[in-house]
Design an enzyme around this catalytic site. Structure first.
Site, PDB file in Angstrom:
ATOM      1  N   CYS A 234       5.820   6.515  -3.120  1.00  0.00           N
ATOM      2  CA  CYS A 234       6.405   5.217  -2.731  1.00  0.00           C
ATOM      3  C   CYS A 234       5.921   4.216  -3.764  1.00  0.00           C
ATOM      4  O   CYS A 234       4.996   3.447  -3.520  1.00  0.00           O
ATOM      5  CB  CYS A 234       5.980   4.833  -1.326  1.00  0.00           C
ATOM      6  SG  CYS A 234       6.324   6.094  -0.071  1.00  0.00           S
ATOM      7  N   ALA A 235       6.516   4.239  -4.930  1.00  0.00           N
ATOM      8  CA  ALA A 235       5.866   3.736  -6.141  1.00  0.00           C
ATOM      9  C   ALA A 235       6.003   2.245  -6.412  1.00  0.00           C
ATOM     10  O   ALA A 235       5.114   1.646  -7.008  1.00  0.00           O
ATOM     11  CB  ALA A 235       6.383   4.514  -7.354  1.00  0.00           C
ATOM     12  N   PRO A 237       5.875  -1.732  -6.547  1.00  0.00           N
ATOM     13  CA  PRO A 237       6.435  -2.247  -7.798  1.00  0.00           C
ATOM     14  C   PRO A 237       5.928  -1.572  -9.071  1.00  0.00           C
ATOM     15  O   PRO A 237       6.387  -1.890 -10.145  1.00  0.00           O
ATOM     16  CB  PRO A 237       6.011  -3.716  -7.780  1.00  0.00           C
ATOM     17  CG  PRO A 237       4.722  -3.716  -7.039  1.00  0.00           C
ATOM     18  CD  PRO A 237       4.875  -2.667  -5.962  1.00  0.00           C
ATOM     19  N   ASN A 239       2.354  -0.900 -10.103  1.00  0.00           N
ATOM     20  CA  ASN A 239       0.999  -1.072 -10.629  1.00  0.00           C
ATOM     21  C   ASN A 239       0.193   0.221 -10.541  1.00  0.00           C
ATOM     22  O   ASN A 239      -0.515   0.595 -11.477  1.00  0.00           O
ATOM     23  CB  ASN A 239       0.273  -2.191  -9.877  1.00  0.00           C
ATOM     24  CG  ASN A 239       0.707  -3.567 -10.314  1.00  0.00           C
ATOM     25  OD1 ASN A 239       1.109  -3.753 -11.457  1.00  0.00           O
ATOM     26  ND2 ASN A 239       0.647  -4.534  -9.419  1.00  0.00           N
ATOM     27  N   LYS A 240       0.295   0.906  -9.392  1.00  0.00           N
ATOM     28  CA  LYS A 240      -0.446   2.165  -9.246  1.00  0.00           C
ATOM     29  C   LYS A 240       0.128   3.229 -10.185  1.00  0.00           C
ATOM     30  O   LYS A 240      -0.615   4.061 -10.708  1.00  0.00           O
ATOM     31  CB  LYS A 240      -0.397   2.631  -7.789  1.00  0.00           C
ATOM     32  CG  LYS A 240      -1.077   1.685  -6.803  1.00  0.00           C
ATOM     33  CD  LYS A 240      -1.024   2.250  -5.395  1.00  0.00           C
ATOM     34  CE  LYS A 240      -1.580   1.274  -4.368  1.00  0.00           C
ATOM     35  NZ  LYS A 240      -0.690   0.090  -4.208  1.00  0.00           N
ATOM     36  N   ASP A 258      11.284   5.513  -5.322  1.00  0.00           N
ATOM     37  CA  ASP A 258      11.493   4.378  -4.427  1.00  0.00           C
ATOM     38  C   ASP A 258      12.976   4.346  -4.076  1.00  0.00           C
ATOM     39  O   ASP A 258      13.832   4.610  -4.932  1.00  0.00           O
ATOM     40  CB  ASP A 258      11.072   3.049  -5.049  1.00  0.00           C
ATOM     41  CG  ASP A 258      10.845   1.987  -3.978  1.00  0.00           C
ATOM     42  OD1 ASP A 258       9.691   1.805  -3.571  1.00  0.00           O
ATOM     43  OD2 ASP A 258      11.826   1.351  -3.545  1.00  0.00           O
ATOM     44  N   ARG A 263      13.876  -2.658  -6.398  1.00  0.00           N
ATOM     45  CA  ARG A 263      12.458  -2.352  -6.626  1.00  0.00           C
ATOM     46  C   ARG A 263      12.290  -1.363  -7.779  1.00  0.00           C
ATOM     47  O   ARG A 263      11.329  -1.451  -8.549  1.00  0.00           O
ATOM     48  CB  ARG A 263      11.840  -1.801  -5.339  1.00  0.00           C
ATOM     49  CG  ARG A 263      11.674  -2.869  -4.261  1.00  0.00           C
ATOM     50  CD  ARG A 263      11.348  -2.245  -2.909  1.00  0.00           C
ATOM     51  NE  ARG A 263      10.074  -1.553  -2.890  1.00  0.00           N
ATOM     52  CZ  ARG A 263       8.911  -2.116  -2.576  1.00  0.00           C
ATOM     53  NH1 ARG A 263       8.855  -3.407  -2.276  1.00  0.00           N
ATOM     54  NH2 ARG A 263       7.795  -1.415  -2.568  1.00  0.00           N
ATOM     55  N   ASP A 285      14.826   8.336  -1.397  1.00  0.00           N
ATOM     56  CA  ASP A 285      13.874   8.371  -0.293  1.00  0.00           C
ATOM     57  C   ASP A 285      13.019   9.621  -0.460  1.00  0.00           C
ATOM     58  O   ASP A 285      13.541  10.746  -0.499  1.00  0.00           O
ATOM     59  CB  ASP A 285      14.647   8.400   1.029  1.00  0.00           C
ATOM     60  CG  ASP A 285      13.737   8.405   2.245  1.00  0.00           C
ATOM     61  OD1 ASP A 285      12.523   8.596   2.102  1.00  0.00           O
ATOM     62  OD2 ASP A 285      14.270   8.216   3.365  1.00  0.00           O
ATOM     63  N   CYS A 357      -2.165  -0.680   2.953  1.00  0.00           N
ATOM     64  CA  CYS A 357      -2.799  -2.008   2.944  1.00  0.00           C
ATOM     65  C   CYS A 357      -2.796  -2.543   4.378  1.00  0.00           C
ATOM     66  O   CYS A 357      -2.478  -3.701   4.631  1.00  0.00           O
ATOM     67  CB  CYS A 357      -2.093  -2.961   1.982  1.00  0.00           C
ATOM     68  SG  CYS A 357      -0.308  -3.110   2.225  1.00  0.00           S
TER      69      CYS A 357
END
Length: 464
Positions: A234-235, A237, A239-240, A258, A263, A285, A357
């Site tokens: 679930c990448a 935006p 950053n990871k 994504d 996005r 998905d 998060c």
């Protein structure tokens, strides 16, 4: 004008009830989502003051074609931000009314018997203690540069480098133009909370990534060796994803998924700026991806950061979404269990990091416990990063192996992380620490599990 137009569109979407702040920002298509999020949050925080200013100065009556949401954004940046950065007719319009707006602001301060802009805010609108104590974290993008060069660049810009932090108290005490090397992550610099680097050359050129420390932990804990095939499930935006690419040294393959086309476009912009190669963006998905597809037959590592309530995110204004209902939490947890179980079904998978998060046990420990029970003895929970001070809630035996993060305890956003590894006797047992999670890492130094320390080489382009 793109930033201000995007911010005005988000404000309009909030007023129409089209979604929450975070979802509207990330779906906006604007490439610099954190910059947009910060501007909208601050405009919302000053919303009541801005409305009084617009009424008192009669700006909307004088400029009938100026949308009220755009007026709020422009006046916020003109009077409370760092000054208008755009060009064009809207900037000229705002400056034309600057004297009247400043006079009205001065009258408001006199009426309220205050001298600072911040004192015009109601107590609930002021910056929360949690927001003010979370520093500005800056991840050095080792695909383009190295820690020493970035430190030298900031020193030339007038910042004072204080060395590597020894404890959390040093991070709390940061002020002015001072910065430290983080005490846990070897490629993370720490600046005072209110430091704004969105216009800094290092950021706009992709040499640094503005990323909260807790958000850096999932890729750091996954720690795939160079050459690995990795899924970021679930990448956006991104950053990871860019962090994974840096850990891999752009050697190997990343599949970044994504479902939302906007996005994915945002992610593509970020990854291009960061110099990421060997990453295939997939608008799909993740739950519909076939684990038996031959293209994923070599995927050994998965980073899974699924949609969650976002309850751990610290905002600097009133734009926070309402606490989720019990029904909403159960729906999220059901999705998270499905996607985690699906990720574990990739046949070559050896290591997975599950992160959210969220602060809620339902989305964190309960999800991990349920999926581990479903898979029996196939996977185990790893005690990752033992020196990390904040552990999982005691919801089941072994939950203390998980990691949590919070503003109060770790000076970060609220986060949860769990590291799962396949139990397979024929494979060498991986280290319970990520490659970079040695107790005293040096700037820019990485270690592969079981390998002797290597001397860091300065080989990336020098920042000028």
């Amino acid at each position: 004008m793109a930033l201000y137009s995007a911010a005005a569109a988000v404000l309009a979407g909030l007023e129409r009830g089209e979604g929450g702040l975070k979802s509207l920002v990330y779906n906006s298509g604007f490439p610099h989502v954190r910059q947009l999020y910060a501007l909208v949050s601050e405009t919302l925080r000053y919303a009541s003051v801005l409305e009084k200013l617009l009424d008192g100065a009669a700006l909307l009556q004088a400029e009938k074609k100026l949308p009220p949401q755009l007026a709020k954004v422009l006046v916020y940046d003109l009077l409370f931000g760092k000054g208008l950065k755009c060009g064009g007719r809207w900037k000229a319009l705002a400056r034309r009314h600057r004297a009247r707006l400043e006079a009205e602001l001065a009258r408001m301060k006199v009426r309220h018997k205050v001298s600072r802009n911040e004192d015009l805010l109601a107590p609930e609108e002021a910056v929360s203690p949690l927001a003010s104590q979370v520093p500005r974290y800056v991840r050095v993008n080792t695909l383009k540069t190295c820690v020493d060069d970035v430190i030298d660049f900031f020193k030339r810009q007038g910042y004072t480098y204080l060395g590597k932090a020894a404890n959390m108290e040093e991070l709390k005490a940061l002020s002015g133009k001072k910065f430290l090397l983080d005490l846990h992550l070897p490629e993370l610099l720490v600046f005072p909370s209110q430091t704004d680097l969105h216009d800094n050359l290092l950021y706009t050129s992709g040499h640094i990534i503005l990323q909260d420390k807790a958000s850096c932990l999932p890729a750091f804990l996954l720690s795939p060796v160079a050459g690995s095939h990795v899924i970021d499930a679930c990448a956006a935006p991104g950053n990871k994803t860019s962090h994974l690419a840096a850990i891999l040294k752009n050697k190997g393959q990343i599949f970044a998924f994504d479902v939302d086309p906007k996005r994915v476009a945002t992610m593509n912009t970020l990854l291009t700026r960061a110099g990421v190669t060997g990453c295939q963006l997939v608008q799909q998905d993740f739950l519909t991806v076939d684990p038996r597809d031959p293209k994923y037959s070599r995927v050994t590592h998965i980073l899974l950061d699924p949609s969650c309530s976002g309850s751990g995110m610290v905002t600097r204004g009133p734009g926070q979404e309402a606490a989720p209902s019990a029904e909403r939490l159960q729906a999220l947890a059901g999705f998270q269990r499905r996607v985690l179980s699906h990720a574990l079904s990739f046949p070559a998978l050896r290591r997975l990091v599950y992160s959210t998060c969220s602060l809620h046990q339902e989305e964190n420990e309960d999800v991990v416990q349920a999926v581990l029970q479903e898979w029996g003895s196939a996977f185990r929970l790893v005690t990752a990063f033992p020196s990390w001070p904040c552990r999982g809630l005691v919801a089941f035996s072994g939950a203390e192996s998980c990691l949590r993060a919070s503003p109060a305890e770790t000076l970060t956003h609220g986060f949860f992380m769990a590291v799962l590894e396949r139990c397979r006797e024929e494979a060498a047992a991986p280290s319970s620490l990520p490659a970079a999670a040695m107790e005293n890492p040096q700037p820019g130094e990485r270690m592969e599990p079981g390998a002797a320390p290597k001397k860091r080489k300065k080989k990336k382009q020098r920042v000028k």
